[in-house]
Scaffold this motif. Sequence first.
Motif, short mmCIF file in Angstrom:
data_model
loop_
_atom_site.label_atom_id
_atom_site.label_comp_id
_atom_site.label_asym_id
_atom_site.label_seq_id
_atom_site.Cartn_x
_atom_site.Cartn_y
_atom_site.Cartn_z
N UNK A 20 -12.35 -25.39 -18.04
CA UNK A 20 -12.30 -26.72 -18.66
C UNK A 20 -12.55 -27.82 -17.64
N UNK A 21 -12.02 -27.65 -16.43
CA UNK A 21 -12.27 -28.63 -15.37
C UNK A 21 -13.76 -28.70 -15.05
N UNK A 22 -14.36 -27.54 -14.85
CA UNK A 22 -15.76 -27.49 -14.42
C UNK A 22 -16.72 -27.96 -15.51
N UNK A 23 -16.38 -27.76 -16.76
CA UNK A 23 -17.28 -28.16 -17.84
C UNK A 23 -17.46 -29.67 -17.91
N UNK A 24 -16.53 -30.43 -17.36
CA UNK A 24 -16.68 -31.89 -17.37
C UNK A 24 -17.20 -32.43 -16.04
N UNK A 25 -17.47 -31.55 -15.09
CA UNK A 25 -18.04 -31.97 -13.81
C UNK A 25 -19.43 -32.52 -14.01
N UNK A 26 -19.85 -33.35 -13.04
CA UNK A 26 -21.24 -33.78 -12.98
C UNK A 26 -22.10 -32.56 -12.65
N UNK A 27 -23.30 -32.57 -13.17
CA UNK A 27 -24.23 -31.46 -12.92
C UNK A 27 -24.44 -31.23 -11.42
N UNK A 28 -24.56 -32.31 -10.67
CA UNK A 28 -24.79 -32.20 -9.23
C UNK A 28 -23.65 -31.45 -8.53
N UNK A 29 -22.42 -31.61 -9.01
CA UNK A 29 -21.29 -30.90 -8.43
C UNK A 29 -21.40 -29.40 -8.69
#
Length: 98
Positions: free
Chosen positions: A58-67
């Motif tokens: 869930x954390x990673x799904x809202x990350x910026x693509x670049x991250x």
Amino acid sequence: MASWRNGTLYIGVTSNLMARIVQHREGTFDGFSKRYGVNRLVRFAMADTMEAAITREKQMKVWKRSWKIELIETDNPTWRDLAEDWGFEPFPTPIPSS
């Protein structure tokens, strides 16, 4: 999972990575990953519990693509299909370079 280098990305959780790789590679289920050809394992991480894995997903799904790209390239700079390490056949066409 990714469609190719810098292509479409998919983040998911599974309790059986090998089976999930087969599902992605064979396009077993209709949906996002089949529609966009997301079938290469470019990164994975283990978690102590399913709850911890879901929280991280869930954390990673809202990350910026670049991250997400930076995280992949930290461990896998060429976006190599890691499934090949476990005996999966290479795809006929390589992942295009950027």
